[in-house]
Each structure stands twice: as C-alpha cells, then as structure tokens.
Design a protein around this motif. Structure first.
Motif, PDB file in Angstrom:
ATOM      1  N   UNK A   1       0.826  -1.202   0.000  1.00  0.00           N
ATOM      2  CA  UNK A   1       0.000   0.000   0.000  1.00  0.00           C
ATOM      3  C   UNK A   1       0.864   1.257   0.000  1.00  0.00           C
ATOM      4  N   UNK A   2       1.958   1.235   0.741  1.00  0.00           N
ATOM      5  CA  UNK A   2       2.856   2.389   0.790  1.00  0.00           C
ATOM      6  C   UNK A   2       3.506   2.618  -0.579  1.00  0.00           C
ATOM      7  N   UNK A   3       3.911   1.530  -1.235  1.00  0.00           N
ATOM      8  CA  UNK A   3       4.513   1.658  -2.557  1.00  0.00           C
ATOM      9  C   UNK A   3       3.492   2.173  -3.564  1.00  0.00           C
ATOM     10  N   UNK A   4       2.264   1.693  -3.460  1.00  0.00           N
ATOM     11  CA  UNK A   4       1.210   2.146  -4.363  1.00  0.00           C
ATOM     12  C   UNK A   4       0.952   3.636  -4.187  1.00  0.00           C
ATOM     13  N   UNK A   5       0.890   4.072  -2.936  1.00  0.00           N
ATOM     14  CA  UNK A   5       0.660   5.493  -2.662  1.00  0.00           C
ATOM     15  C   UNK A   5       1.822   6.333  -3.185  1.00  0.00           C
TER      16      UNK A   5
ATOM     17  N   UNK B   1       1.533   6.535  -6.973  1.00  0.00           N
ATOM     18  CA  UNK B   1       0.493   7.464  -7.399  1.00  0.00           C
ATOM     19  C   UNK B   1       0.950   8.901  -7.229  1.00  0.00           C
ATOM     20  N   UNK B   2       1.644   9.165  -6.142  1.00  0.00           N
ATOM     21  CA  UNK B   2       2.140  10.523  -5.900  1.00  0.00           C
ATOM     22  C   UNK B   2       3.175  10.900  -6.961  1.00  0.00           C
ATOM     23  N   UNK B   3       4.057   9.965  -7.309  1.00  0.00           N
ATOM     24  CA  UNK B   3       5.063  10.237  -8.341  1.00  0.00           C
ATOM     25  C   UNK B   3       4.397  10.472  -9.692  1.00  0.00           C
TER      26      UNK B   3
ATOM     27  N   UNK C   1       2.969  13.953  -9.734  1.00  0.00           N
ATOM     28  CA  UNK C   1       4.014  14.956  -9.899  1.00  0.00           C
ATOM     29  C   UNK C   1       4.526  14.958 -11.332  1.00  0.00           C
ATOM     30  N   UNK C   2       4.652  13.774 -11.912  1.00  0.00           N
ATOM     31  CA  UNK C   2       5.131  13.672 -13.279  1.00  0.00           C
ATOM     32  C   UNK C   2       4.121  14.301 -14.239  1.00  0.00           C
ATOM     33  N   UNK C   3       2.835  14.103 -13.959  1.00  0.00           N
ATOM     34  CA  UNK C   3       1.801  14.664 -14.817  1.00  0.00           C
ATOM     35  C   UNK C   3       1.817  16.189 -14.763  1.00  0.00           C
ATOM     36  N   UNK C   4       2.196  16.748 -13.624  1.00  0.00           N
ATOM     37  CA  UNK C   4       2.253  18.202 -13.510  1.00  0.00           C
ATOM     38  C   UNK C   4       3.335  18.797 -14.406  1.00  0.00           C
TER      39      UNK C   4
END
Length: 99
Positions: A38-42, A45-47, A50-53
């Motif tokens: 779950x931590x890796x998934x979160x 998703x956060x990365x 950020x990449x999409x930004x």
C-alpha cells in the motif's frame, strides 16, 4: 506411561505453542507485506501525479510525431509492456489503418 485426562502433556503444549508462534509469524508477515504494498502504491500514485504536472501536454507530444508507423510502434510498445491486450492492440491498429 499414562497421561492424565483432559490436559495435554509437555509435548502437546510445546506443539501447540509452536503452531501458535508460526501462525502469528505468518500473519505478521502478511500484514507487513500488505502495508508495504500500500505504501509503494501510494508513493507511485504521488510520483505519477508529480510527473503529470511537469509533463508536456499530450497533444504537443503527439503533434511532433503523428506518422502512422510511429503510432503503430507506440501501440506495439504498449502491448509489449502489457498495458493493452492483443485484442485492444488489433482494434486500435485497425482503427488507425481505417479497416
């Protein structure tokens, strides 16, 4: 040697303790693995957010290389990576080719 009725002997108690300890270890390991996933998934998703930004707009990237062969190569890359299935690849390729 006779055993008293109703209570396990020393070996029975040791065996029961071993089973309880191994079960607790297995459960603890499963919980730990689930929390780590779950931590890796979160984090993933956060990365991605950020990449999409900071990524250029998709239209600008597509405008640079709109040739038919390049689009089919991108589809093949997605299929190889497992992002799309064979059926999805075939349907998209047929759409590009106008079939």
């Amino acid at each position: 040697m006779m055993r008293r009725g109703g209570r396990p002997g020393l070996m029975g108690t040791m065996a029961r303790t071993a089973v309880i300890a191994s079960t607790a270890t297995a459960v603890s390991g499963n919980v730990s693995r689930r929390q780590q996933a779950q931590a890796q998934s979160a984090a993933g998703q956060q990365a991605a957010q950020q990449q999409a930004q900071y990524a250029p707009p998709p239209q600008a990237a597509a405008a640079e290389d709109d040739s038919l062969s390049a689009q089919i190569e991108r589809l093949a890359t997605l299929k190889t990576a497992g992002v799309i299935s064979d059926a999805e690849f075939s349907a998209a390729k047929a759409k590009l080719l106008g079939i």
